[in-house]
Design a protein around this motif. Sequence first.
Motif, mmCIF file in Angstrom:
data_model
loop_
_atom_site.group_PDB
_atom_site.id
_atom_site.type_symbol
_atom_site.label_atom_id
_atom_site.label_comp_id
_atom_site.label_asym_id
_atom_site.label_seq_id
_atom_site.Cartn_x
_atom_site.Cartn_y
_atom_site.Cartn_z
ATOM 1 N N ILE A 49 1.339 -1.314 -0.162
ATOM 2 C CA ILE A 49 0.246 0.017 -0.323
ATOM 3 C C ILE A 49 1.156 1.261 -0.191
ATOM 4 N N ARG A 50 0.564 2.119 -1.162
ATOM 5 C CA ARG A 50 1.297 3.231 -0.847
ATOM 6 C C ARG A 50 0.637 4.786 -1.157
ATOM 7 N N LEU A 51 1.390 5.428 -0.660
ATOM 8 C CA LEU A 51 0.447 6.631 -0.419
ATOM 9 C C LEU A 51 1.581 8.065 -0.995
ATOM 10 N N GLY A 52 1.630 8.530 -1.680
ATOM 11 C CA GLY A 52 2.685 9.619 -1.255
ATOM 12 C C GLY A 52 2.470 10.859 -2.649
ATOM 13 N N ALA A 53 3.569 11.736 -3.252
ATOM 14 C CA ALA A 53 3.064 12.397 -4.147
ATOM 15 C C ALA A 53 4.213 13.040 -4.675
ATOM 16 N N GLU A 54 4.689 13.473 -5.961
ATOM 17 C CA GLU A 54 5.074 13.924 -6.682
ATOM 18 C C GLU A 54 4.990 15.431 -7.645
ATOM 19 N N GLY A 55 6.515 16.192 -7.682
ATOM 20 C CA GLY A 55 5.827 17.259 -7.791
ATOM 21 C C GLY A 55 7.023 18.118 -8.609
ATOM 22 N N GLU A 56 7.572 19.526 -8.530
ATOM 23 C CA GLU A 56 8.169 20.152 -9.410
ATOM 24 C C GLU A 56 8.193 21.424 -8.420
ATOM 25 N N LEU A 57 9.125 21.378 -7.930
ATOM 26 C CA LEU A 57 10.169 22.713 -7.917
ATOM 27 C C LEU A 57 10.471 24.158 -8.067
ATOM 28 N N SER A 58 10.880 23.554 -9.569
ATOM 29 C CA SER A 58 11.307 25.183 -10.465
ATOM 30 C C SER A 58 11.424 23.919 -11.952
ATOM 31 N N PRO A 59 11.324 24.001 -12.704
ATOM 32 C CA PRO A 59 12.027 23.707 -13.816
ATOM 33 C C PRO A 59 13.096 22.712 -13.903
ATOM 34 N N GLN A 60 14.213 22.658 -12.758
ATOM 35 C CA GLN A 60 15.237 22.365 -12.496
ATOM 36 C C GLN A 60 14.946 20.532 -11.359
ATOM 37 N N PHE A 61 14.248 21.441 -10.076
ATOM 38 C CA PHE A 61 14.066 20.544 -9.393
ATOM 39 C C PHE A 61 13.150 19.702 -8.561
ATOM 40 N N SER A 62 12.894 18.952 -8.646
ATOM 41 C CA SER A 62 11.911 17.864 -8.249
ATOM 42 C C SER A 62 11.833 17.071 -7.218
ATOM 43 N N TYR A 63 10.057 16.932 -6.825
ATOM 44 C CA TYR A 63 10.197 15.452 -5.360
ATOM 45 C C TYR A 63 9.979 14.647 -6.022
ATOM 46 N N LYS A 64 9.950 13.613 -4.955
ATOM 47 C CA LYS A 64 8.924 12.205 -4.817
ATOM 48 C C LYS A 64 8.834 12.084 -3.564
ATOM 49 N N LEU A 65 7.963 11.832 -2.932
ATOM 50 C CA LEU A 65 7.685 11.671 -1.338
ATOM 51 C C LEU A 65 6.632 10.483 -0.957
ATOM 52 N N GLU A 66 7.048 9.006 -0.954
ATOM 53 C CA GLU A 66 5.719 7.779 -1.000
ATOM 54 C C GLU A 66 6.304 6.463 0.025
ATOM 55 N N VAL A 67 4.933 6.760 1.163
ATOM 56 C CA VAL A 67 5.218 5.891 2.180
ATOM 57 C C VAL A 67 4.821 4.756 0.936
ATOM 58 N N GLU A 68 5.958 3.670 2.076
ATOM 59 C CA GLU A 68 4.809 2.673 1.822
ATOM 60 C C GLU A 68 4.103 2.020 3.081
ATOM 61 N N LEU A 69 3.182 0.707 2.874
ATOM 62 C CA LEU A 69 2.160 0.041 4.017
ATOM 63 C C LEU A 69 3.124 -1.280 3.703
ATOM 64 N N SER A 70 3.570 -2.226 4.184
ATOM 65 C CA SER A 70 3.791 -3.689 3.843
ATOM 66 C C SER A 70 4.182 -4.199 5.477
ATOM 67 N N ASP A 71 3.992 -5.693 5.494
ATOM 68 C CA ASP A 71 4.784 -6.596 6.370
ATOM 69 C C ASP A 71 4.368 -5.663 7.481
ATOM 70 N N ASN A 72 3.225 -5.087 7.581
ATOM 71 C CA ASN A 72 3.240 -4.270 9.001
ATOM 72 C C ASN A 72 3.679 -3.242 9.051
ATOM 73 N N ALA A 73 5.028 -3.113 8.531
ATOM 74 C CA ALA A 73 5.647 -1.937 8.668
ATOM 75 C C ALA A 73 5.350 -0.779 8.631
ATOM 76 N N VAL A 74 5.424 0.559 8.197
ATOM 77 C CA VAL A 74 5.438 1.488 7.465
ATOM 78 C C VAL A 74 7.360 2.298 6.963
ATOM 79 N N ASP A 75 7.369 2.045 6.007
ATOM 80 C CA ASP A 75 9.071 2.303 5.095
ATOM 81 C C ASP A 75 8.356 3.285 3.954
ATOM 82 N N LEU A 76 9.918 4.511 3.882
ATOM 83 C CA LEU A 76 9.701 5.433 2.543
ATOM 84 C C LEU A 76 10.205 4.568 1.412
ATOM 85 N N VAL A 77 9.765 4.664 0.664
ATOM 86 C CA VAL A 77 10.432 4.099 -1.064
ATOM 87 C C VAL A 77 10.637 5.360 -1.720
ATOM 88 N N ASP A 78 10.383 5.617 -2.518
ATOM 89 C CA ASP A 78 10.869 6.456 -3.438
ATOM 90 C C ASP A 78 10.928 7.602 -2.860
#
Lengths: 380, 380, 380
Positions: A49-78
């Motif tokens: 199960i993943r929930l997150g977001a991605e976007g651009e801060l400027s033409p050069q800078f972008s980001y991704k933040l995704e949290v994963e729920l698996s094996d009963n633990a919350v972890d970060l993916v990308d």
Amino acid sequence: APAPAATPSPAGGKAFKMKGRIQADAGIVSAPSSLEDQGLGFSSEMRRIRLGAEGELSPQFSYKLEVELSDNAVDLVDTFLTFEQGRWQVRVGNQNAFWSLDELTGDTSGSVMERAAFTDAFAFERRLGLGVQYTRGPLIAQLGVFTDDITALANSSDGTSGGDENNSYSVDGRLVLNPRLGAVQLHLGGSAHWRRLGRLADASIRYRQRPFLHTTNTRLIGTPALKVEHETMYGLELAAIAGRWHGAGEYYALTADRVGASPLTFRGAYAELGYFLTRGDSRGYKGGIFTNNAPARPLGEGGPGSIQVNLRYDWLDLNDRDVRGGTQDAYIAGLIWTPIRNLRFHLDYALLRYTGATALPSGDDSYDANVIGTRFELDF
Amino acid sequence: APAPAATPSPAGGKAFKMKGRIQADAGIVSAPSSLEDQGLGFSSEMRRIRLGAEGELSPQFSYKLEVELSDNAVDLVDTFLTFEQGRWQVRVGNQNAFWSLDELTGDTSGSVMERAAFTDAFAFERRLGLGVQYTRGPLIAQLGVFTDDITALANSSDGTSGGDENNSYSVDGRLVLNPRLGAVQLHLGGSAHWRRLGRLADASIRYRQRPFLHTTNTRLIGTPALKVEHETMYGLELAAIAGRWHGAGEYYALTADRVGASPLTFRGAYAELGYFLTRGDSRGYKGGIFTNNAPARPLGEGGPGSIQVNLRYDWLDLNDRDVRGGTQDAYIAGLIWTPIRNLRFHLDYALLRYTGATALPSGDDSYDANVIGTRFELDF
Amino acid sequence: APAPAATPSPAGGKAFKMKGRIQADAGIVSAPSSLEDQGLGFSSEMRRIRLGAEGELSPQFSYKLEVELSDNAVDLVDTFLTFEQGRWQVRVGNQNAFWSLDELTGDTSGSVMERAAFTDAFAFERRLGLGVQYTRGPLIAQLGVFTDDITALANSSDGTSGGDENNSYSVDGRLVLNPRLGAVQLHLGGSAHWRRLGRLADASIRYRQRPFLHTTNTRLIGTPALKVEHETMYGLELAAIAGRWHGAGEYYALTADRVGASPLTFRGAYAELGYFLTRGDSRGYKGGIFTNNAPARPLGEGGPGSIQVNLRYDWLDLNDRDVRGGTQDAYIAGLIWTPIRNLRFHLDYALLRYTGATALPSGDDSYDANVIGTRFELDF
């Protein structure tokens, strides 16, 4: 890749998109009943199960933040910051360390439900680090320095598993050549990895793998706990897409330098062939990995969606010198139905042939397991 | 504050915005090697990951909900309902209890990577409660009643750490005067806090602090476990912003009423001076706390972004009466590069001078530590 | 249901909406002081925090993904894929297994702060599975097959609590008839449930319940640990809405087939009456469950919002044969203020009368408890 559902923001047209993923599995692992392992048989789970977001801060800078729920633990993916300028891309944060084609290809873009056996056995995972990528025509060159996965780094306990005692690091590189020859998309790749485990050499590692499905926690093959100082890995990748057909194969070898014992080399490989039963459909490819194309004729628009058949042979050998971790030969047949973009249903069958596996009461450690797996998965 | 990337909803123009934050750290803590603490030296981590949303339900009611992943645990940060009417604001939920300027200032708006040593040592944190704020011209008055942090309250174990046995509460107030004198933004503040620990007095508290960086879990100074009935705190705040310059200083004293022993008073303070090397840039200020201004000339629009140099002296004294928790004097120099709005890079150096710290094998407990820290952080 | 704050995406008008929920509680449970249970008395907590999204992939396929933070754990709530075609709906994923009206009604649409005592005592929860629904005029027919809750399924430990050893499954069905007779909305329902616990029969179950409020973890009544092979449940539902009035009642019986002992039957029921003090307001109803209507005259638009008074009698009997789990009779009076859509404040009083409860030092196990509860809750 999911459809671009970005919502235009009033702050200057910067793209922003919320992201999510659902994967639910049910399956059966049928091994000799004398094993008396209650973790085999039928099982089901929410795979990811993943929930997150991605976007651009400027033409050069972008980001991704995704949290994963698996094996009963919350972890970060990308979860990273990306800087792009011309042919160069620099990425800092939690990310894949330029592993194999099968690992880098998204888990909702794979040809069968689970990745090649060597990818888990050799502990491919996202790690905190800095990666640089250079792209020029059909060439992609990737190089990075990484510490460890962020769950290990955040561990607040004392001793060998303490995150602040973790001084492991690795240097990882990958080279891809992906020319397009007429109607054929070719992919040739190779990667090399060197890791110094540092403080982690005081702990120990087991190289092991599940019987294909993740719903079970049983591992029928695996090495004993080993104290390892360095890991060196090499991988070779080969793939091609031609219309409704595709083929892919990889070979990976890991050499573990043990503390006070001779080094061990474990190996894995797979080869696969896939075909779309539905006209006009083909496997996607972009940026050095497989992706998903939308079905040519989606369900609800006069078509059945796309239907793909994949056959894979997958091999893992955890035997070397004094260590007899066992071997696994998997013959996998997979059916994927993609009624509409971003939604897939899997039905997989696998025959697993073992040697040196968990012994039966009779002492026999060479036997077969039969696996049936089902999954639905969607991205948004 | 992040750029307003609100997406207009069809339901009557109510503002809604998804929020997130990424902070990744790497650093070195160099202390006398005879300490043989493997938690020192190099370490890295994802410092904070946040995901949430804020929005308006009506012109009077708004909300914020933010989940944080740090230290391998999922926690709530700002998660509350706000009611605003004229000069009054009422907020109920998980929120900061009107702590010091340094604590209330957002962690992506700080002048150095980590807040003043007293803020952690005295356990400033968000708590479940009700806060009222009155604003009139340059005056901000804040008063609230709080129970405990929601992780403690949700603890389902029996005994002193059980959330349902937790009957602690506090009354917290803060007063700010922030006139603008010509080109100078002034800030004068004071806060007072009284907390009854109730059932928590059966457990015990340690006042302690890391050597500046959060990537290490080692604390070189700290009190033994103390049984405390009440805590009383006072704080003083002073700050000014003038063009590219800013200065700030605070003093905080905590008095712990022990069960069956005389009370103890611990103290901390800091003073800092900051300067932007880039023309047209200045530190932001709003609503009684520091904020971030967008760079005057962002990277990609003909400028380098903003570059700020900050110098901070930070002091913590955990000695009183029979308790010798130790002292820490930190001399910190920080460099912040903000290429574009919502993205910052930190490079910090700190010299930490200890007395009464964890003793070396020689018995010496007064020594220095050198710290280098790096961070990237972004908000969306 | 929350206001539709969907943001139109550029990808063909597919609806997408981020969702969230905040519930914060404070309350007092006053029981005989000789119990010396520190978990009673005053307590507070964040009752539920949710963050997620829902949207459409195509006219036929939609999804929902919602993560909940409660009891210090992260869990999935509604997380599924829905396929709709004409009168049929198929849903696969983590979902409610067609429980009682009180359980299926959203927790921000209830008439009092906590649901009927039998819903927790009989462990109503979301489970991974497949549910089918057929709707025709005033008829709703629901049938599904489910395994277990995804937290249990993901448990990686060995032994009876291991997720991969969990082979429990259930068949659950519900039938609703909800004709509209003039100005009156009627609701008649019944549900039946059969569950095979499989490997879970080697573990054990306790049927028990809190004294109304969730802020306490104390259970004054409950059975001892029982080894159960099958559970069979039947429920009856009756409700009506007429203008500002509504009434509702349910009866539920659970029969637990024990391993090597005679079966036990436990029972619960409630009856309630509610009335809006504010003109033009009424309880919402849709798809076989209660929902929230927006206030007729919201705060800030010339009105006070809506004010509703609810009276509920709630009964739970955990006695049968050799097992004396105790009984609880609750008399609950609740006040709900809804100043604007999606925001509610609760003030509840409950008198709980016990028999066979946790014994006082005097040996008496029949006594009363008085409960006062407060909550604010908002959806977005």
